[in-house]
Design an enzyme around this catalytic site. Structure first.
Site, short mmCIF file in Angstrom:
data_model
loop_
_atom_site.label_atom_id
_atom_site.label_comp_id
_atom_site.label_asym_id
_atom_site.label_seq_id
_atom_site.Cartn_x
_atom_site.Cartn_y
_atom_site.Cartn_z
N SER A 1 5.60 -65.44 -39.21
CA SER A 1 4.71 -65.99 -40.23
C SER A 1 4.14 -67.36 -39.86
O SER A 1 3.22 -67.83 -40.51
CB SER A 1 5.41 -66.08 -41.59
N LYS B 1 8.05 -72.18 -43.76
CA LYS B 1 6.69 -72.01 -44.30
C LYS B 1 5.97 -73.35 -44.37
O LYS B 1 6.56 -74.41 -44.20
CB LYS B 1 6.73 -71.42 -45.72
#
Length: 165
Positions: free
Chosen positions: A74, A118
């Site tokens: 990600s 993230k």
């Protein structure tokens, strides 16, 4: 020596592990964190130590640093992290004492006992955790009132590439 509080998920380095006779630091590797969906259980698992030149990390307090392995894709398009992008198998150096999170910081967070890496944004009371990937990975939206155990364990200071032959 590393201490982990299972109630809060806080990781604390009690004693810095530093080579005083050289320009190398020895940082604990405390397992892996998901760079994908928040699906990797956050538990301290001392896997060993990573030796890193002091000049690579700059002026930081070594006793506040630890390392996690990146698991997932990600952040494989995250060009703003020093040393990035963060790809599966790389190492993320985390500053556990960093507290002044700003929109756009890269963080290690824990959601329902699952660790993830993230990009952080706050909009009002809502936290948005963004992926920066070549794949389509949807954001995670958190209202901290709904997740009393939600926490940010630190800021990603640098990615160290794991060169595979």
């Amino acid at each position: 020596i590393i201490s982990w509080n299972p109630k809060t998920g806080a990781i604390k380095v009690l004693k810095p592990v530093e080579l005083e006779t050289s320009a190398l630091l020895i940082l604990p590797i405390l397992g892996a964190a998901s760079a994908g969906s928040a699906a990797m259980v956050a538990k301290e698992s001392l896997e060993g130590y990573l030796k890193v030149s002091k000049s690579i990390l700059g002026k930081v307090n070594v006793k506040d640093l630890f390392v996690v392995r990146v698991s997932g894709d990600s952040l494989n398009n995250s060009k703003d992290i020093p040393g990035g992008p963060a790809e599966d198998g790389d190492y993320a150096v985390i500053d556990s004492k960093y507290k002044n999170y700003k929109n756009g910081d890269y963080v290690l967070s824990v959601i329902d006992d699952h660790a993830n890496l993230k990009r952080f944004y706050r909009e009002g009371n809502q936290v948005i955790l963004i992926s920066e990937s070549r794949s389509e990975i949807p954001p995670i939206y958190i209202d901290p009132q709904d997740f009393p155990d939600y926490m940010i364990n630190g800021k990603i200071m640098r990615i160290l590439k794991n060169i595979k032959k």
